[in-house]
Design an enzyme around this catalytic site. Structure first.
Site, short mmCIF file in Angstrom:
data_model
loop_
_atom_site.label_atom_id
_atom_site.label_comp_id
_atom_site.label_asym_id
_atom_site.label_seq_id
_atom_site.Cartn_x
_atom_site.Cartn_y
_atom_site.Cartn_z
N HIS A 73 0.83 -1.19 0.00
CA HIS A 73 0.00 0.00 0.00
C HIS A 73 0.88 1.25 0.00
CE1 HIS A 73 -2.88 -2.67 2.61
NE2 HIS A 73 -2.82 -3.09 1.35
N TYR A 136 3.11 2.35 13.40
CA TYR A 136 3.53 3.38 12.45
C TYR A 136 2.94 4.74 12.81
CZ TYR A 136 -0.67 1.37 10.14
OH TYR A 136 -1.91 0.85 9.86
#
Length: 468
Positions: A73, A136
């Site tokens: 992605h 993240y």
């Protein structure tokens, strides 16, 4: 596909074969109780070369078993990925347009490594241990609308050929990840576009020609002097804002109405652009003026303290101070601008053609800046990702007075340069309502030249401007 290694010193940042994709070594300190690490330490990591990417959201992906595989992605923001527990095999694929499109880097990650993933680089990982927590930081807030702008690549793409430790037929994948397109069918994620304000002015028109992919807006769409207009404008999609809008009527700025307009556009409007650039992580390119100085120095470096003489210069200096608060900005300070439309050069050319012999000021000194040169410097600074800060920009060559330039124009038009009569500023301004002007406007160009830019001589640019 390229495997990479992490740097071997805690805090060290290392580049990879994908531009902007960085690996950082994290110091992990442990004993029998467990371990501790500084996962994101802004001051230390930025000092080591890590981007100051201003994260606003932290997400954690917890994976219960070995073999969970997610990606590839590419997202419309920057992110910093780390592992809180367990281990992963990470794979990153450049899905931005350019010569590195499709390039892949792989790396095994544990708690001791982190990776900075720039916007447009596809991110994927496969867990190598049960109960792996993958974290993240991102520098924009997730939304369904933002997800619509993702770029996806199939995990099994044959061209990129990621060497997954656990074959995909035995891995745990989502149905969506199984059906993403192959590289040949992937549309690269384009860079965030450039916004040009003040598109109707002489500088704005030149910028539109030089930046064909830019979105150019005039006062009808974005009026910096009108807070309602600024508040209604959507800045979110732009990566760079080039501000060519300004109130530049130097003499009118000394009037009551002109003073209000100058402050509204050059200060309040610029403050709104600074706020928009900060909120949307955009670079702001702003054009300033030699009028921020009083002209007592014969050559002006970028770091000379402000000393404006009049209202116009005061508003430009205030705007400059606001722009300088941004982490990512280029402030281009210029002088004696000449572009399309009515300006000093076209006025002198018209007088020469009509047989008029004018009186021109001979005690104000500087260099011309043609809009083409200003735009060329601006494009150069963006293309080379020059360091943030202020750059003086003008054409090169010896310092001239306005009378010197008028004489050059007359000569190029076939008139006797002696038909131009030099006068003092005081004599020219007698009986007129004129703003004070700096006597010396020559800008030191050495910082701009140090970036590899070679300014064109003003006399040559003037000749081309008048003769084609």
């Amino acid at each position: 596909m390229t495997a990479t290694t992490a740097p071997d010193r805690a805090g060290a940042v290392e580049a990879t074969e994908i531009p902007g994709l960085l690996v950082v070594r994290l110091g992990v300190h442990g004993d029998r109780r467990g371990w501790f690490k500084e996962n994101w330490q802004r001051a230390k990591m930025v000092a080591e070369g890590f981007p100051d990417f201003e994260p606003v959201q932290n997400n954690v992906s917890f994976n219960t078993q070995t073999g969970v595989t997610r990606g590839v992605h590419a997202e419309p923001w920057d992110k910093y990925v780390t592992v809180a527990s367990g281990r992963v095999f990470g794979a990153w694929v450049d899905l931005r347009p350019g010569e590195t499109f499709g390039r892949c880097v792989t790396l095994e990650l544990g708690p001791d490594r982190g990776v900075f993933v720039p916007r447009g680089v596809g991110n994927a990982f496969q867990t190598l241990e049960d109960s792996t927590a993958y974290s993240y930081l991102v520098n924009d807030h997730w939304s369904a609308a933002a997800r619509a702008s993702y770029t996806f690549l199939n995990l099994a793409d044959e061209t990129v050929a990621i060497d997954w430790p656990i074959p995909l037929e035995r891995a745990e994948l989502s149905e969506a990840d199984r059906h993403h397109p192959r590289l040949a069918d992937v549309r690269p994620m384009p860079p965030r576009p450039v916004l040009v304000t003040g598109a109707g002015g002489q500088l704005g028109r030149a910028l539109v020609e030089a930046l064909p992919g830019a979105v150019a807006v005039g006062r009808d769409r974005l009026d910096l002097a009108d807070p309602v207009s600024v508040a209604a404008f959507d800045f979110s999609s732009f990566g760079t804002i080039v501000n060519a809008a300004a109130y530049t009527q130097v003499d009118a700025a000394e009037t009551s109405e002109g003073r209000r307009q100058a402050w509204a556009t050059n200060v309040t409007g610029v403050a709104a652009l600074v706020d928009a650039a900060r909120r949307h992580r955009a670079r702001l390119v702003h054009v300033s003026s030699d009028y921020v100085f009083d002209g007592t120095r014969r050559l002006h470096p970028e770091d000379e303290p402000f000393s404006p003489l009049g209202v116009y210069g005061q508003t430009k200096a205030a705007g400059d101070a606001l722009v300088a608060t941004l982490p990512r900005h280029h402030l281009l300070r210029t002088s004696w601008v000449v572009g399309e439309g009515r300006n000093f050069v076209t006025t002198m050319a018209g007088l020469a053609d009509r047989g008029v012999s004018p009186s021109v000021v001979d005690d104000q000194h500087g260099r011309l800046t043609f809009t083409g040169e200003l735009v060329r410097a601006l494009v150069h600074l963006l293309a080379t990702d020059a360091p943030t800060g202020t750059y003086n920009v003008s054409n090169a060559g010896p310092t001239r007075t306005w009378a010197d330039i008028a004489r050059e124009v007359f000569a190029l038009r076939g008139r006797d340069p002696g038909d131009v009569t030099p006068v003092s500023t005081e004599a020219y301004g007698a009986g007129k309502q004129l703003a004070p002007r700096p006597r010396h406007s020559t800008l030191d160009l050495s910082r701009l030249e140090a970036t590899g830019f070679v300014p064109e001589d003003a006399a040559e640019a003037l000749r081309r401007y008048l003769t084609g």
